[in-house]
Design a protein around this motif. Structure first.
Motif, PDB file in Angstrom:
ATOM      1  N   LYS A   3      30.525  25.697   3.396  1.00 42.58           N
ATOM      2  CA  LYS A   3      30.593  27.053   2.844  1.00 42.58           C
ATOM      3  C   LYS A   3      31.679  27.096   1.781  1.00 42.58           C
ATOM      4  O   LYS A   3      32.696  26.429   1.884  1.00 42.58           O
ATOM      5  CB  LYS A   3      30.925  28.065   3.943  1.00 42.58           C
ATOM      6  CG  LYS A   3      29.955  28.070   5.106  1.00 42.58           C
ATOM      7  CD  LYS A   3      28.802  28.971   4.828  1.00 42.58           C
ATOM      8  CE  LYS A   3      27.908  29.052   6.076  1.00 42.58           C
ATOM      9  NZ  LYS A   3      26.682  29.730   5.835  1.00 42.58           N
ATOM     10  N   ASN A   4      31.450  27.931   0.772  1.00 40.32           N
ATOM     11  CA  ASN A   4      32.484  28.085  -0.253  1.00 40.32           C
ATOM     12  C   ASN A   4      33.464  29.177   0.173  1.00 40.32           C
ATOM     13  O   ASN A   4      33.379  29.714   1.286  1.00 40.32           O
ATOM     14  CB  ASN A   4      31.864  28.351  -1.633  1.00 40.32           C
ATOM     15  CG  ASN A   4      31.267  29.742  -1.777  1.00 40.32           C
ATOM     16  OD1 ASN A   4      31.201  30.522  -0.832  1.00 40.32           O
ATOM     17  ND2 ASN A   4      30.820  30.050  -2.976  1.00 40.32           N
ATOM     18  N   GLY A   7      32.080  32.315   1.659  1.00 38.33           N
ATOM     19  CA  GLY A   7      31.215  32.166   2.823  1.00 38.33           C
ATOM     20  C   GLY A   7      29.765  31.835   2.529  1.00 38.33           C
ATOM     21  O   GLY A   7      28.930  31.937   3.424  1.00 38.33           O
ATOM     22  N   LEU A   8      29.461  31.407   1.309  1.00 40.83           N
ATOM     23  CA  LEU A   8      28.090  31.036   0.971  1.00 40.83           C
ATOM     24  C   LEU A   8      27.942  29.517   0.974  1.00 40.83           C
ATOM     25  O   LEU A   8      28.885  28.792   0.672  1.00 40.83           O
ATOM     26  CB  LEU A   8      27.706  31.590  -0.404  1.00 40.83           C
ATOM     27  CG  LEU A   8      27.653  33.112  -0.516  1.00 40.83           C
ATOM     28  CD1 LEU A   8      27.392  33.537  -1.965  1.00 40.83           C
ATOM     29  CD2 LEU A   8      26.591  33.700   0.406  1.00 40.83           C
ATOM     30  N   ASP A   9      26.755  29.064   1.296  1.00 48.23           N
ATOM     31  CA  ASP A   9      26.433  27.643   1.291  1.00 48.23           C
ATOM     32  C   ASP A   9      26.700  27.061  -0.102  1.00 48.23           C
ATOM     33  O   ASP A   9      26.167  27.554  -1.100  1.00 48.23           O
ATOM     34  CB  ASP A   9      24.962  27.479   1.678  1.00 48.23           C
ATOM     35  CG  ASP A   9      24.517  26.037   1.690  1.00 48.23           C
ATOM     36  OD1 ASP A   9      24.323  25.479   0.593  1.00 48.23           O
ATOM     37  OD2 ASP A   9      24.369  25.470   2.788  1.00 48.23           O
ATOM     38  N   THR A  10      27.505  26.021  -0.180  1.00 47.75           N
ATOM     39  CA  THR A  10      27.911  25.469  -1.481  1.00 47.75           C
ATOM     40  C   THR A  10      26.732  24.897  -2.268  1.00 47.75           C
ATOM     41  O   THR A  10      26.707  25.006  -3.494  1.00 47.75           O
ATOM     42  CB  THR A  10      29.003  24.387  -1.318  1.00 47.75           C
ATOM     43  OG1 THR A  10      28.565  23.416  -0.378  1.00 47.75           O
ATOM     44  CG2 THR A  10      30.306  24.995  -0.849  1.00 47.75           C
TER      45      THR A  10
END
Length: 157
Positions: A3-4, A7-10
């Motif tokens: 996660k970045n 909180g989002l998938d990188t």
């Protein structure tokens, strides 16, 4: 999958940022086209269209900034060279357009391309749990659908 910092998938943010940069390229060319229409418009509807085109390019400039800032928020770099914009944009550069009806037709065609790209981005953002990008695209789509209806009405379509 990591996660970045928001909180989002990188991996998904790479795809989102690429799509946003593609959209940004289309907006930049569209913006310059509308500036040209504003500067070069002639004829019976000069006063009405001159003002309308200024309203439109002011709105496009705000959206350009929002899109670039969204790319940064996702942790990536916004495209920032006209060579990139011209290479990536499906909205074609228009030169020396002074006829109001031609300009309006080009605007409606450009909006159709933007709305399609924004629908794709809305779907991608929703699938990636990216509420920020999804909300931005949703706002743009609803505003621009109404604008297209009004411009098409002006054209008699």
């Amino acid at each position: 999958m990591g996660k970045n910092f928001i909180g989002l998938d990188t991996e998904k943010t790479v795809q989102l940022a690429d799509s946003l940069n593609d959209l940004l390229s289309n907006y930049q060319i569209f913006y310059m086209n509308v500036r040209g229409y504003h500067w070069n418009i002639k004829g019976d509807n000069f006063f009405e269209l001159h003002v309308k085109f200024e309203e439109l390019y002011d709105d496009l400039l705000l959206k350009i900034d929002e899109i670039a800032e969204r790319v940064l928020t996702l942790g990536h770099r916004p495209a920032h060279a006209y060579s990139t914009y011209i290479e990536k944009s499906e909205v074609q550069e228009k030169k020396d357009v002074s006829d109001g009806l031609e300009a309006m037709e080009n605007i409606v065609e450009s909006f159709a391309k933007l709305i399609g790209k924004q629908r794709d981005l809305l779907s991608l953002a929703s699938d990636s749990d990216d509420e920020g990008t999804a909300a931005l695209m949703s706002d743009y789509i609803s505003q621009q659908e109404k604008t297209v209806w009004m411009y098409r009405s002006y054209l008699g379509h």
